[in-house]
Structure formats: structure tokens, C-alpha cells
Design a protein around this motif. Structure first.
Motif, PDB file in Angstrom:
ATOM      1  N   TYR A  62       0.835  -1.372  -0.036  1.00 10.67           N
ATOM      2  CA  TYR A  62      -0.020   0.132  -0.086  1.00 10.67           C
ATOM      3  C   TYR A  62       0.634   1.410   0.068  1.00 10.67           C
ATOM      4  N   ARG A  63       2.219   1.117   0.138  1.00  8.53           N
ATOM      5  CA  ARG A  63       3.002   2.317   0.332  1.00  8.53           C
ATOM      6  C   ARG A  63       3.552   2.575  -1.100  1.00  8.53           C
ATOM      7  N   GLY A 113      -3.359  -3.869  -0.236  1.00  8.63           N
ATOM      8  CA  GLY A 113      -3.698  -3.719   1.230  1.00  8.63           C
ATOM      9  C   GLY A 113      -3.335  -4.703   2.170  1.00  8.63           C
ATOM     10  N   ILE A 114      -3.611  -5.975   1.684  1.00  6.37           N
ATOM     11  CA  ILE A 114      -3.273  -7.069   2.831  1.00  6.37           C
ATOM     12  C   ILE A 114      -2.024  -7.581   2.607  1.00  6.37           C
ATOM     13  N   VAL A 115      -1.540  -7.226   4.101  1.00  3.11           N
ATOM     14  CA  VAL A 115       0.153  -7.351   4.181  1.00  3.11           C
ATOM     15  C   VAL A 115       0.493  -8.744   3.872  1.00  3.11           C
ATOM     16  N   GLY A 120       7.339  -4.694   2.917  1.00  2.00           N
ATOM     17  CA  GLY A 120       7.827  -4.127   4.099  1.00  2.00           C
ATOM     18  C   GLY A 120       8.493  -5.464   4.884  1.00  2.00           C
ATOM     19  N   ASP A 121       9.252  -4.816   5.703  1.00  6.42           N
ATOM     20  CA  ASP A 121       9.861  -5.747   6.888  1.00  6.42           C
ATOM     21  C   ASP A 121       8.805  -6.584   7.615  1.00  6.42           C
ATOM     22  N   GLY A 122       7.758  -5.860   7.836  1.00  4.91           N
ATOM     23  CA  GLY A 122       6.566  -6.739   8.657  1.00  4.91           C
ATOM     24  C   GLY A 122       6.181  -7.596   7.814  1.00  4.91           C
ATOM     25  N   ALA A 123       5.671  -7.473   6.530  1.00  4.86           N
ATOM     26  CA  ALA A 123       5.201  -8.271   5.737  1.00  4.86           C
ATOM     27  C   ALA A 123       6.034  -9.679   5.243  1.00  4.86           C
ATOM     28  N   GLN A 129       5.203 -12.985   6.907  1.00  3.60           N
ATOM     29  CA  GLN A 129       3.873 -13.769   6.775  1.00  3.60           C
ATOM     30  C   GLN A 129       4.218 -14.859   6.194  1.00  3.60           C
ATOM     31  N   ASN A 145      12.303  -0.771   6.512  1.00  5.06           N
ATOM     32  CA  ASN A 145      12.221   0.798   7.166  1.00  5.06           C
ATOM     33  C   ASN A 145      12.205   1.064   8.455  1.00  5.06           C
ATOM     34  N   PHE A 170      10.271  -0.221  10.628  1.00  5.99           N
ATOM     35  CA  PHE A 170       8.898  -0.449  11.504  1.00  5.99           C
ATOM     36  C   PHE A 170       7.970  -1.046  10.556  1.00  5.99           C
ATOM     37  N   ALA A 171       6.985  -1.695  11.528  1.00  5.05           N
ATOM     38  CA  ALA A 171       5.740  -2.178  10.664  1.00  5.05           C
ATOM     39  C   ALA A 171       4.712  -1.283  11.112  1.00  5.05           C
ATOM     40  N   MET A 172       3.522  -1.757  11.681  1.00  7.00           N
ATOM     41  CA  MET A 172       2.664  -0.705  12.175  1.00  7.00           C
ATOM     42  C   MET A 172       2.609  -0.994  13.623  1.00  7.00           C
ATOM     43  N   ARG A 174      11.770   5.093   7.474  1.00  5.44           N
ATOM     44  CA  ARG A 174      10.672   6.143   7.141  1.00  5.44           C
ATOM     45  C   ARG A 174      10.565   7.176   8.275  1.00  5.44           C
ATOM     46  N   HIS A 180       3.533   5.559  10.368  1.00  2.00           N
ATOM     47  CA  HIS A 180       3.211   4.551   9.462  1.00  2.00           C
ATOM     48  C   HIS A 180       2.141   4.864   8.360  1.00  2.00           C
TER      49      HIS A 180
HETATM   50  C1  TPP Z   1      -2.759  -9.647   6.716  1.00  2.00           C
HETATM   51  C2  TPP Z   1      -2.996  -8.252   7.335  1.00  2.00           C
HETATM   52  N1  TPP Z   1      -2.659  -7.924   8.573  1.00  2.00           N
HETATM   53  C3  TPP Z   1      -2.441  -6.809   9.065  1.00  2.00           C
HETATM   54  C4  TPP Z   1      -2.852  -5.669   8.388  1.00  2.00           C
HETATM   55  C5  TPP Z   1      -2.720  -4.332   9.294  1.00  2.00           C
HETATM   56  N2  TPP Z   1      -1.674  -3.534   8.884  1.00  2.00           N
HETATM   57  C6  TPP Z   1      -1.397  -2.851   7.768  1.00  2.00           C
HETATM   58  S1  TPP Z   1       0.197  -2.093   7.595  1.00  2.00           S
HETATM   59  C7  TPP Z   1       0.750  -3.134   8.510  1.00  2.00           C
HETATM   60  C8  TPP Z   1       2.158  -3.355   8.981  1.00  2.00           C
HETATM   61  C9  TPP Z   1       3.237  -3.776   7.852  1.00  2.00           C
HETATM   62  O1  TPP Z   1       4.322  -3.195   7.897  1.00  2.00           O
HETATM   63  P1  TPP Z   1       5.384  -3.304   6.656  1.00  2.00           P
HETATM   64  O2  TPP Z   1       5.197  -4.665   6.059  1.00  2.00           O
HETATM   65  O3  TPP Z   1       6.831  -3.677   7.517  1.00  2.00           O
HETATM   66  O4  TPP Z   1       5.305  -2.299   5.999  1.00  2.00           O
HETATM   67  P2  TPP Z   1       5.386  -0.553   6.067  1.00  2.00           P
HETATM   68  O5  TPP Z   1       4.278  -0.151   6.319  1.00  2.00           O
HETATM   69  O6  TPP Z   1       6.560  -0.360   7.039  1.00  2.00           O
HETATM   70  O7  TPP Z   1       5.852  -0.149   4.775  1.00  2.00           O
HETATM   71  C10 TPP Z   1      -0.166  -4.039   9.151  1.00  2.00           C
HETATM   72  C11 TPP Z   1      -0.178  -5.213  10.238  1.00  2.00           C
HETATM   73  C12 TPP Z   1      -3.312  -5.663   7.059  1.00  2.00           C
HETATM   74  N3  TPP Z   1      -3.331  -4.902   6.348  1.00  2.00           N
HETATM   75  N4  TPP Z   1      -2.934  -7.024   6.609  1.00  2.00           N
END
Ligand code: TPP
Length: 338
Positions: free
Chosen positions: A74-75, A123-125, A153-156, A159, A183, A185-187, A248, A252
Motif C-alpha cells: 500500500y506504500r 492492502g493485505i500485508v 515491508g519488513d513486517g510483511a 507472513q 524501514n 518499522f511495521a505498524m 521512514r 506508518h
Molecule cells: C494480513 C494483514 N494483517 C494486518 C494488516 C494491518 N497492517 C497494515 S500495514 C501493517 C504493517 C506492515 O508493515 P510493513 O510490512 O513493515 O510495511 P511498511 O508499512 O513499513 O511499509 C499491518 C500490520 C493488514 N493490512 N493485513
């Protein structure tokens, strides 16, 4: 010139100026997006790329634009802008206008422009990671000479579907570069809280995939390394898993800019010392390729350009109410009984 050797720069002044302009344009575009959001002129969610500009600039210059595939989360504004999506269509989408890439019905997270090789905007991580592998698979199946850049993202990268995709990508020799935009951070959380091993680059190794970590705050180096990796993928028809270290500066999402409880002001100030734009600017001044006056003039020009784009979008119509059911898979119209 001595500085040229010191910085190990072989790129021309014109090429460096293009890098600088691209990064500055993204920064001012994103700052405008934040303001637009705060003024209530953009709905839904919005996530900006401030601090991460060198990453997208380096990778987008490493591919064959319009031929190779690009997909991200989504970024997504910077990726589209750099691929050649008209900025009015990007900001128009963000502002929900008809001139947007999805007719104003997708918003910031869903910029989509396949004509320029951009497949979204998801939008789905982690959800788009197998889709990116699918694009690479399609290219391979059809015998096309294309590579897919699959950003996350690092959070993604935590998965489960990412690991399944890596397994398949390696088994089926996909020309796909998995790029982790680390970056930090996640959310509402940071790397050390969400990743059991902070060295995300290692995660490709168990799948026998080329894996590396690269500094994403140096645009010159980013472009050079990205170019080598993209051409390697194209030639070898193999995937790569690349962790890019970036930062970043903003929250978020545009709604979370003032509530960043997961980092300190000191940390943020230190991170600004790595700002990719300031870094290139100083290198260019050191090389005699740039002056403070010229930099200010470029910045002013780009700020005006962003304002011009905003005025066009602000004067553009919203989609018609009866378009609400267009371009959806099933017949959801009330008269169809739903
Ligand atoms: C499957 C799923 N779980 C949770 C969310 C809520 N959510 C949106 S962004 C995000 C954080 C992701 O962080 P990262 O992948 O590091 O990306 P960044 O925002 O740092 O670019 C979360 C948990 C979502 N959109 N999809």
C-alpha cells in the motif's frame, strides 16, 4: 577531481541530477499527500514514502520500464510515479477523483497502472507476494524476457505466504526479485519486536535463493546494485531475496504521524543524518555538480509542479454515483437481489 575518487562516482552530473530531482519530487509529492489527507481531501488510508526515496529510485532505474513487472503493498505512490504513471492520475486516485488510475475508487493504497508495468498497490500485508511470483511465472511461461520486482515491508516478510512463495519461486526458477523495504518499522511496532532474527536477508538462504542486504540510503549505490541483480535474474532465470536498509521518517500512515510511541526523537534525529536526499546533494556539491542556489531553484520548481498537479486534481470531478457497481467481479447491483 579528487572527490570523484573519494566517493567512487563514475556517473555523470546529468545522471546524478536526475536521481536528485526524482527523489525530491517524491518527497514533495508525499508531503503534499500528507497535507491533503489532513485537510480531509483524501479518504481511506494513506502511507507515504518519505525517507525511502533512494530505494524506489534505484530499483525503478534498474528495470526496463513498461516491460518488466512491478508490484508492491500500500506504500505505493513512489513506484507508480517513477514508472511513468502521470502524477495527476496518482494524486487523482488518492483524492478519489475520476482521473485516478482506478477511476478514484481505489485510493492511495490501490494505485494500478499495468500499461506502465505497475500491478499495484495492495492492502493485505504479504497478500501480493504470490501475485508477484505469478507475474514472473507468466513471463517465464510465455517465454518473455521479463523480470518482476516484488516489493514488501519488513513486517510483511513474516507472513507465511511469503515462505511458501519463496519455495515455489526457487523450485520453478522464477525471474523475481523479492525486495524487502526494511524501514525498521511495521505498524505501531519495530523490527526487534516483530522479527525473531533481525537479519531478514538470511530468509532466502534455506530456499537456495540468492540473498543479500544492501544500504538503501545511497541512491547511487542502490541503482548500481539493483541493476546488477535485475540483470542477473533475467539472465539466470532465478529469484533473488534482497533486504534493503532504509528508514521512514513519517508515521506508518498519514493518520499516525503524531503518535509514534515506538521510537524516540533522538533516534529520528540520527536517522535524518542518513537522509538520502541530503547525502546526494552534499556529494554533488563536493563534486562541483551542484550549488546551494541551484538546489533551491530545483526544489522550488518541484514544489510548484506538485501544486500545479494538486490544482488539476482538486478541480477534477469525483466518479458518478451510478459508477459504484462498475468494475467489480459479481453483479452487486441492488436490482440483482443483493
Ligand atoms: C494480513 C494483514 N494483517 C494486518 C494488516 C494491518 N497492517 C497494515 S500495514 C501493517 C504493517 C506492515 O508493515 P510493513 O510490512 O513493515 O510495511 P511498511 O508499512 O513499513 O511499509 C499491518 C500490520 C493488514 N493490512 N493485513
Amino acid at each position: 577531481m579528487a572527490k570523484k575518487e573519494e566517493y567512487k562516482i563514475t556517473e555523470s552530473a546529468a545522471e546524478l541530477e536526475e536521481h536528485l530531482r526524482d527523489m525530491l519530487f517524491i518527497r514533495h509529492f508525499e508531503e503534499k499527500c500528507n497535507r491533503v489527507y489532513r485537510e480531509g481531501k483524501a479518504g481511506g488510508y494513506m502511507h507515504v514514502y518519505i525517507g525511502m526515496e533512494a530505494l524506489a529510485v534505484g530499483w525503478m532505474k534498474a528495470i526496463r520500464k513498461g516491460e518488466d513487472y512491478v508490484i508492491t503493498a500500500y506504500r505505493d505512490h513512489a513506484h507508480a510515479l517513477l514508472l511513468g504513471t502521470p502524477p495527476e492520475a496518482v494524486l487523482g486516485e488518492i483524492m478519489g477523483r475520476k482521473i485516478g488510475t482506478a477511476g478514484g475508487k481505489g485510493g492511495s493504497m490501490h494505485i494500478y497502472d499495468p500499461k506502465n508495468g505497475f500491478y499495484g498497490g495492495w492492502g493485505i500485508v504479504g497478500g501480493h507476494i504470490p501475485l508477484g511470483a505469478g507475474l514472473a511465472f507468466a513471463a517465464r511461461y510465455r517465454g518473455e524476457d521479463k523480470v518482476c520486482l516484488n516489493f514488501m515491508g519488513d513486517g510483511a516478510s513474516n507472513q507465511g505466504v511469503v515462505f511458501e512463495t519463496l519455495n515455489m519461486a526457487s523450485l520453478t526458477d522464477l525471474p523475481c526479485v523479492f525486495i524487502i523495504e526494511n524501514n525498521e518499522f511495521a505498524m505501531g511496532t519495530r523490527l526487534e519486536y516483530h522479527a525473531a532474527d533481525k537479519e531478514l536477508w538470511k530468509r532466502g538462504l534455506p530456499f537456495d535463493i540468492r540473498s543479500e542486504r544492501i544500504d538503501g540510503m545511497d541512491v547511487i549505490d542502490m541503482k548500481r546494485k539493483a541493476t546488477e541483480i535485475v540483470e542477473w535474474c533475467r539472465k539466470e532465470q532465478r529469484p533473488a531475496w534482497i533486504e534493503i536498509m532504509t528508514y521512514r521518517y513519517s508515521g506508518h500512515g498519514a493518520a499516525d504521524n503524531d503518535r509514534q510511541l515506538y521510537r524516540t526523537k533522538e533516534e529520528e534525529d540520527l536517522a535524518w543524518q542518513r537522509d538520502p536526499i541530503a547525502r546526494l546533494k552534499m556529494q554533488m556539491i563536493g563534486l562541483g555538480y551542484m550549488t546551494e542556489e541551484k538546489y533551491e531553484a530545483i526544489e522550488e520548481e518541484l514544489i510548484e509542479e506538485v501544486e500545479r498537479i494538486y490544482e488539476i486534481c482538486d478541480a477534477s470531478p469525483f466518479p458518478e454515483p451510478d459508477e459504484v457497481y462498475d468494475n467489480i467481479y459479481s453483479d452487486m447491483k441492488p436490482e440483482a437481489g443483493h
